[in-house]
Design an enzyme around this catalytic site. Structure first.
Site, PDB file in Angstrom:
ATOM      1  N   HIS A   1       0.832  -1.200   0.000  1.00  0.00           N
ATOM      2  CA  HIS A   1       0.000   0.000   0.000  1.00  0.00           C
ATOM      3  C   HIS A   1       0.861   1.243   0.000  1.00  0.00           C
ATOM      4  O   HIS A   1       1.952   1.262   0.564  1.00  0.00           O
ATOM      5  CB  HIS A   1      -0.956   0.038   1.204  1.00  0.00           C
ATOM      6  CG  HIS A   1      -0.312  -0.197   2.526  1.00  0.00           C
ATOM      7  ND1 HIS A   1       0.056  -1.449   2.964  1.00  0.00           N
ATOM      8  CD2 HIS A   1       0.030   0.650   3.522  1.00  0.00           C
ATOM      9  CE1 HIS A   1       0.588  -1.358   4.173  1.00  0.00           C
ATOM     10  NE2 HIS A   1       0.612  -0.094   4.523  1.00  0.00           N
TER      11      HIS A   1
ATOM     12  N   HIS B   1       0.716   5.167   1.366  1.00  0.00           N
ATOM     13  CA  HIS B   1       0.034   6.152   2.191  1.00  0.00           C
ATOM     14  C   HIS B   1       0.154   7.490   1.474  1.00  0.00           C
ATOM     15  O   HIS B   1       1.266   7.895   1.130  1.00  0.00           O
ATOM     16  CB  HIS B   1       0.731   6.334   3.549  1.00  0.00           C
ATOM     17  CG  HIS B   1       0.743   5.134   4.436  1.00  0.00           C
ATOM     18  ND1 HIS B   1      -0.088   5.010   5.527  1.00  0.00           N
ATOM     19  CD2 HIS B   1       1.506   4.011   4.431  1.00  0.00           C
ATOM     20  CE1 HIS B   1       0.165   3.869   6.157  1.00  0.00           C
ATOM     21  NE2 HIS B   1       1.132   3.241   5.511  1.00  0.00           N
TER      22      HIS B   1
END
Ligand code: 5GP
Length: 126
Positions: free
Chosen positions: A109, A111
């Site tokens: 992922h 951020h």
């Protein structure tokens, strides 16, 4: 050594619809949603739908379409949320990997953090 993906991680469960999320954008290969514990006024997580553990796994094994889609989606979100550098005050993109990166959720992922000054890039521990 091969990458080992844990399909019970929390983002895999979000992708399967087992856990709700506040979706910002969904595309063929990518899902973006608000972080449950935001560290800044803007804190969005951008994840591939494919089973990749972290950045180096994604970079090595994702298709060109998946990589382009995630990158373009992240950029679109920066603009949509008003932090892109051409329309706003900027932001920080972070991807933690493994033990030293202090990655908590073992599904790749990004951020996207914005809406305030972020401070120094990394904390000094010495
Ligand atoms: P990491 O430390 O792996 O880079 O970041 C994981 C992030 O996922 C953390 O910022 C944490 O707040 C977020 N997170 C953990 N569980 C959930 C969840 O169930 N929903 C959402 N939206 N974010 C989560």
């Amino acid at each position: 050594m091969a990458y080992v993906y844990d399909d019970q991680n929390i983002f895999a469960r979000i992708l399967r619809g087992e856990i709700p999320n506040k979706t910002v954008r969904e595309t063929a290969h990518t899902l973006a949603f608000h972080d449950i514990h935001p560290q800044a006024p803007v804190h969005v997580l951008v994840i591939p739908k494919g089973a990749y553990v972290n950045f180096d796994h994604f970079a090595a094994e994702a298709s060109a379409d998946e990589i382009a889609d995630l990158t373009r989606t992240a950029g679109d979100i920066c603009r949509e949320l008003g932090v892109a550098s051409d329309i706003g005050e900027g932001y920080r993109v972070i991807s933690n990997a493994g033990k030293h990166g202090m990655q908590e959720v073992p599904h790749y992922h990004l951020h996207i953090l914005g809406g305030r000054v972020m401070g120094r890039l990394v904390e000094r521990l010495d």
